[in-house]
Design an enzyme around this catalytic site. Structure first.
Site, PDB file in Angstrom:
ATOM      1  N   ARG A 226       0.852  -1.184   0.000  1.00  6.00           N
ATOM      2  CA  ARG A 226       0.000   0.000   0.000  1.00  6.00           C
ATOM      3  C   ARG A 226       0.887   1.232   0.000  1.00  6.00           C
ATOM      4  NH1 ARG A 226      -3.108  -2.753  -1.781  1.00  6.00           N
ATOM      5  NH2 ARG A 226      -5.223  -3.317  -1.126  1.00  6.00           N
ATOM      6  N   GLU A 255      -3.323   7.570  -5.685  1.00  2.38           N
ATOM      7  CA  GLU A 255      -3.355   6.888  -6.983  1.00  2.38           C
ATOM      8  C   GLU A 255      -4.520   7.384  -7.830  1.00  2.38           C
ATOM      9  OE1 GLU A 255      -3.290   2.652  -6.361  1.00  2.38           O
ATOM     10  OE2 GLU A 255      -1.360   2.695  -5.355  1.00  2.38           O
ATOM     11  N   HIS A 274       0.260   0.043  -9.935  1.00  2.00           N
ATOM     12  CA  HIS A 274      -0.448  -0.900  -9.047  1.00  2.00           C
ATOM     13  C   HIS A 274      -0.847  -2.175  -9.796  1.00  2.00           C
ATOM     14  CE1 HIS A 274      -3.131  -0.973  -5.186  1.00  2.00           C
ATOM     15  NE2 HIS A 274      -2.676  -2.187  -5.477  1.00  2.00           N
TER      16      HIS A 274
END
Length: 305
Positions: A226, A255, A274
């Protein structure tokens, strides 16, 4: 009715075909419509963008199960789900292989300067770099020993990398020879550090000015967990002062990150969107597990196809 508000592998839809399904991979972007759709839903399947909070649960009084197409739970109000007795299906470990391969693959490529050499060669240069480093006999510090941390450790051993692991919640699971006496020692003794812990109040900004000061100047940080685990401003300062060899970040504090992005300007920082856990194989496995779990929960509650 099963509402699916984000993208799912086709095998998941196939496995759920006996139930009525409403599938819109962009539904999470239209909150008002999502709240209308869940009014008649028996189950909801999401990724990490759909906020399954008290508001949504109020609009979905019939929801019996929530499937999470991934392993992070930050977008789920677990306490509210528990109070309602709603089954939560999380495919723990389903993307562990994908993430472990990303970590070790990018680690090797970074240490051998292969990205830079590939670009230079395509530009017409022929520079035979002799400064790349082998990973054999180096030390990899693994923070977190869940399914992904274990997968990384097992594969690192096959490459003859020394492994140091810290996870106070799983100490007894960690082989004695792998255990780090403390997180501080792991930071200080590792050539490479990879993060595999959930985000919570204890892990928020666990990479910060104080912990960065413990690391070697030639240490490499890899974060596929994370983004909020890392204080990005502190990391940027450390990198610009040449106090770290580099960072590989698949996740960010925000993000997508804002533009301009200071970390994106640094040649020793690799950024990906990601995707460490996103492979064709992992997404199929995740969809299968979630579809099976949701089906089981609905059948247990007496909902027949």
């Amino acid at each position: 009715m099963i509402v699916i508000s984000e993208v799912i592998h086709p095998v998941g839809l196939e496995l759920l075909r006996s139930f009525p399904v409403y599938y819109d991979p962009d539904l999470y972007q239209r909150r008002a419509e999502l709240l209308e759709r869940v009014a008649t839903a028996d189950a909801l399947i999401v990724r990490n963008h759909t906020a399954v909070d008290a508001e949504l649960l109020r609009h979905g009084p019939h929801i019996l199960a929530v499937g999470r197409l991934g392993v992070g739970l930050n977008n789920l109000d677990i306490e509210a789900l528990r109070q309602r007795g709603i089954a939560v299906i999380v495919p723990y470990g389903a993307n562990a292989t994908a993430v472990a391969e990303y970590v070790l693959g990018s680690l090797i490529i970074f240490r051998r300067h292969l990205m830079t050499l590939a670009r230079h060669t395509k530009e017409g240069h022929w520079k035979r770099d002799m400064k790349g480093n082998e990973v054999k006999a180096t030390t990899l510090g693994i923070v977190g020993f869940g399914a992904t941390g274990q997968a990384v450790a097992q594969r690192a051993q096959a490459l003859h990398i020394r492994v140091k692991v810290h996870d106070p919640t799983k100490t007894q699971m960690i082989p004695q020879t792998w255990r780090s006496t403390s997180l501080e020692n792991l930071y200080a003794e590792s050539d490479h550090i990879t993060l595999h812990v959930p985000l919570n109040t204890q892990t928020f900004h666990m990479i910060n000015p104080q912990t960065l000061n413990l690391m070697r100047p030639d240490a490499l940080i890899i974060n596929t967990a994370r983004g909020e685990l890392v204080d990005e401003q502190a990391l940027w300062r450390r990198l610009t002062q040449n106090q770290l060899v580099g960072a590989i970040l698949d996740v960010r504090e925000h993000e997508p990150p804002s533009v301009p992005d200071p970390l994106a300007t640094l040649p020793n920082v690799w950024l990906t969107p990601h995707i460490a856990g996103l492979t064709a194989q992992s997404q199929q496995t995740i969809a299968e597990a979630v579809a099976a779990g949701v089906t089981t929960a609905l059948l247990k509650a007496g909902k027949t196809p």
